[in-house]
Design an enzyme around this catalytic site. Structure first.
Site, PDB file in Angstrom:
ATOM      1  N   SER A   1      -3.839  -5.041  -8.642  1.00  0.00           N
ATOM      2  CA  SER A   1      -3.308  -3.811  -9.227  1.00  0.00           C
ATOM      3  C   SER A   1      -2.315  -4.126 -10.348  1.00  0.00           C
ATOM      4  O   SER A   1      -2.274  -3.426 -11.367  1.00  0.00           O
ATOM      5  CB  SER A   1      -2.611  -2.978  -8.148  1.00  0.00           C
ATOM      6  OG  SER A   1      -3.530  -2.621  -7.154  1.00  0.00           O
TER       7      SER A   1
ATOM      8  N   ARG B   1      -9.686 -12.516  -1.458  1.00  0.00           N
ATOM      9  CA  ARG B   1     -10.218 -12.770  -2.806  1.00  0.00           C
ATOM     10  C   ARG B   1     -10.364 -14.255  -3.090  1.00  0.00           C
ATOM     11  O   ARG B   1     -11.263 -14.685  -3.769  1.00  0.00           O
ATOM     12  CB  ARG B   1      -9.287 -12.138  -3.854  1.00  0.00           C
ATOM     13  CG  ARG B   1      -9.353 -10.635  -3.885  1.00  0.00           C
ATOM     14  CD  ARG B   1      -8.195 -10.053  -4.621  1.00  0.00           C
ATOM     15  NE  ARG B   1      -6.947 -10.397  -3.951  1.00  0.00           N
ATOM     16  CZ  ARG B   1      -5.754 -10.154  -4.418  1.00  0.00           C
ATOM     17  NH1 ARG B   1      -5.617  -9.588  -5.600  1.00  0.00           N
ATOM     18  NH2 ARG B   1      -4.673 -10.487  -3.742  1.00  0.00           N
TER      19      ARG B   1
ATOM     20  N   LYS C   1       7.907  -3.086  -3.216  1.00  0.00           N
ATOM     21  CA  LYS C   1       7.443  -3.363  -4.587  1.00  0.00           C
ATOM     22  C   LYS C   1       7.796  -2.248  -5.576  1.00  0.00           C
ATOM     23  O   LYS C   1       7.495  -2.382  -6.751  1.00  0.00           O
ATOM     24  CB  LYS C   1       5.922  -3.523  -4.586  1.00  0.00           C
ATOM     25  CG  LYS C   1       5.427  -4.820  -3.989  1.00  0.00           C
ATOM     26  CD  LYS C   1       3.928  -4.885  -4.104  1.00  0.00           C
ATOM     27  CE  LYS C   1       3.378  -6.197  -3.590  1.00  0.00           C
ATOM     28  NZ  LYS C   1       1.917  -6.185  -3.557  1.00  0.00           N
TER      29      LYS C   1
ATOM     30  N   HIS D   1     -10.627  -2.965  -4.370  1.00  0.00           N
ATOM     31  CA  HIS D   1     -10.340  -2.197  -3.150  1.00  0.00           C
ATOM     32  C   HIS D   1     -11.560  -1.371  -2.756  1.00  0.00           C
ATOM     33  O   HIS D   1     -11.943  -1.320  -1.591  1.00  0.00           O
ATOM     34  CB  HIS D   1      -9.168  -1.231  -3.376  1.00  0.00           C
ATOM     35  CG  HIS D   1      -7.864  -1.875  -3.705  1.00  0.00           C
ATOM     36  ND1 HIS D   1      -7.080  -1.511  -4.789  1.00  0.00           N
ATOM     37  CD2 HIS D   1      -7.187  -2.869  -3.079  1.00  0.00           C
ATOM     38  CE1 HIS D   1      -5.981  -2.242  -4.805  1.00  0.00           C
ATOM     39  NE2 HIS D   1      -6.020  -3.078  -3.784  1.00  0.00           N
TER      40      HIS D   1
HETATM   41  N1  COA Z   1      -9.361  -6.302  -4.639  1.00  0.00           N
HETATM   42  C1  COA Z   1      -8.463  -6.276  -5.619  1.00  0.00           C
HETATM   43  N2  COA Z   1      -7.132  -6.425  -5.423  1.00  0.00           N
HETATM   44  C2  COA Z   1      -6.720  -6.604  -4.151  1.00  0.00           C
HETATM   45  C3  COA Z   1      -7.608  -6.640  -3.074  1.00  0.00           C
HETATM   46  C4  COA Z   1      -8.986  -6.472  -3.358  1.00  0.00           C
HETATM   47  N3  COA Z   1      -9.894  -6.497  -2.392  1.00  0.00           N
HETATM   48  N4  COA Z   1      -6.887  -6.846  -1.963  1.00  0.00           N
HETATM   49  C5  COA Z   1      -5.614  -6.932  -2.330  1.00  0.00           C
HETATM   50  N5  COA Z   1      -5.503  -6.788  -3.651  1.00  0.00           N
HETATM   51  C6  COA Z   1      -4.289  -6.891  -4.445  1.00  0.00           C
HETATM   52  C7  COA Z   1      -3.534  -5.614  -4.554  1.00  0.00           C
HETATM   53  O1  COA Z   1      -3.981  -4.863  -5.659  1.00  0.00           O
HETATM   54  C8  COA Z   1      -2.117  -6.119  -4.751  1.00  0.00           C
HETATM   55  O2  COA Z   1      -1.950  -6.452  -6.112  1.00  0.00           O
HETATM   56  P1  COA Z   1      -0.485  -6.512  -6.801  1.00  0.00           P
HETATM   57  O3  COA Z   1       0.355  -7.428  -5.978  1.00  0.00           O
HETATM   58  O4  COA Z   1      -0.828  -7.041  -8.116  1.00  0.00           O
HETATM   59  O5  COA Z   1       0.023  -5.098  -6.820  1.00  0.00           O
HETATM   60  C9  COA Z   1      -2.084  -7.409  -3.957  1.00  0.00           C
HETATM   61  O6  COA Z   1      -3.417  -7.790  -3.787  1.00  0.00           O
HETATM   62  C10 COA Z   1      -1.433  -7.286  -2.615  1.00  0.00           C
HETATM   63  O7  COA Z   1      -2.002  -6.188  -1.942  1.00  0.00           O
HETATM   64  P2  COA Z   1      -1.064  -5.076  -1.292  1.00  0.00           P
HETATM   65  O8  COA Z   1      -1.957  -3.997  -0.858  1.00  0.00           O
HETATM   66  O9  COA Z   1       0.066  -4.717  -2.139  1.00  0.00           O
HETATM   67  O10 COA Z   1      -0.376  -5.800  -0.135  1.00  0.00           O
HETATM   68  P3  COA Z   1      -0.821  -6.704   1.051  1.00  0.00           P
HETATM   69  O11 COA Z   1      -2.267  -6.929   1.105  1.00  0.00           O
HETATM   70  O12 COA Z   1       0.037  -7.846   0.909  1.00  0.00           O
HETATM   71  O13 COA Z   1      -0.409  -5.849   2.348  1.00  0.00           O
HETATM   72  C11 COA Z   1       0.164  -4.024   3.713  1.00  0.00           C
HETATM   73  C12 COA Z   1      -0.142  -4.497   2.310  1.00  0.00           C
HETATM   74  C13 COA Z   1       0.374  -2.540   3.662  1.00  0.00           C
HETATM   75  C14 COA Z   1      -1.033  -4.317   4.619  1.00  0.00           C
HETATM   76  C15 COA Z   1       1.377  -4.790   4.294  1.00  0.00           C
HETATM   77  O14 COA Z   1       2.377  -4.841   3.320  1.00  0.00           O
HETATM   78  C16 COA Z   1       1.937  -4.100   5.519  1.00  0.00           C
HETATM   79  O15 COA Z   1       1.335  -4.139   6.562  1.00  0.00           O
HETATM   80  N6  COA Z   1       3.111  -3.463   5.371  1.00  0.00           N
HETATM   81  C17 COA Z   1       3.732  -2.682   6.425  1.00  0.00           C
HETATM   82  C18 COA Z   1       4.964  -3.388   6.971  1.00  0.00           C
HETATM   83  C19 COA Z   1       4.543  -4.379   8.000  1.00  0.00           C
HETATM   84  O16 COA Z   1       3.863  -4.079   8.965  1.00  0.00           O
HETATM   85  N7  COA Z   1       4.998  -5.615   7.786  1.00  0.00           N
HETATM   86  C20 COA Z   1       4.684  -6.718   8.641  1.00  0.00           C
HETATM   87  C21 COA Z   1       3.368  -7.298   8.285  1.00  0.00           C
HETATM   88  S1  COA Z   1       3.000  -8.628   9.342  1.00  0.00           S
END
Ligand code: COA
Length: 161
Positions: free
Chosen positions: A129, A91, A42, A18
């Protein structure tokens, strides 16, 4: 043009992967809002306050980075806050389909919103994570996976849970 972008995520907890994306975004744009998702389905290990604190500490050397939290739809939060660009890390190919779907859904919800992807650095392609949480809770060394300044706090919390 003064451009503010948003780096959204669960950050449960923040990893070096991140931090790599946030740091590179902070060099490319005027301001980076790192947005912590509050109502994650989650059931996060770290509370919202803890995730925010860890991110603040990890990004304290980056003056144009601000940590915020949001609930509900990201597209709505961006509309309300006047933000037009989401920055996310990719990634591996396996991330692509899901990220592609999210980018399109976000654009349908808020047509002004663009999503930009940065390729994760080679050391982070395997990192997540949940991997950090699992390794640490089983006594493994997470020193290469999380920012050094928050390492001890993450270990303390994961040893308790
Ligand atoms: N380096 C390391 N790990 C990374 C990373 C990076 N650059 N990018 C993502 N990850 C990992 C995270 O650690 C996480 O790991 P885990 O699943 O083991 O905990 C996983 O990738 C997913 O990342 P996360 O941040 O949990 O979720 P996401 O990328 O899927 O999206 C939001 C998160 C907040 C952007 C998304 O859930 C959201 O927009 N939510 C709001 C509700 C919404 O608008 N929904 C409609 C979306 S269209």
């Amino acid at each position: 043009m003064n451009q503010t972008v948003i780096c959204p995520g669960s950050f449960d907890p923040v990893t070096l992967g991140h931090l790599d994306i946030i740091t590179r975004a902070s060099r490319m744009f005027d301001k980076v809002l790192v947005a912590v998702l509050v109502n994650s389905s989650k059931r996060p290990t770290f509370s919202t306050e803890e995730r925010i604190e860890l991110l603040r500490e990890a990004t304290k050397e980056l003056p144009n980075v601000e940590i915020v939290s949001f609930e509900g739809l990201l597209a709505e939060y961006c509309k309300k806050s006047g933000i037009g660009t989401i920055v996310k890390g990719l990634r591996a190919v396996s991330d692509f389909e899901y990220e592609f779907q999210m980018a399109i859904a976000n654009k349908k919800l808020n047509p002004q919103l663009e999503t930009i992807f940065l390729t994760a650095d080679a050391d982070s392609t395997f990192l997540s994570s949940s991997m950090v949480r699992e390794i640490c809770s089983m006594g493994g060394d997470i020193g290469n996976f999380v920012p050094a300044c928050v390492h001890d706090r993450i270990v303390r919390k994961l040893c308790q849970s």
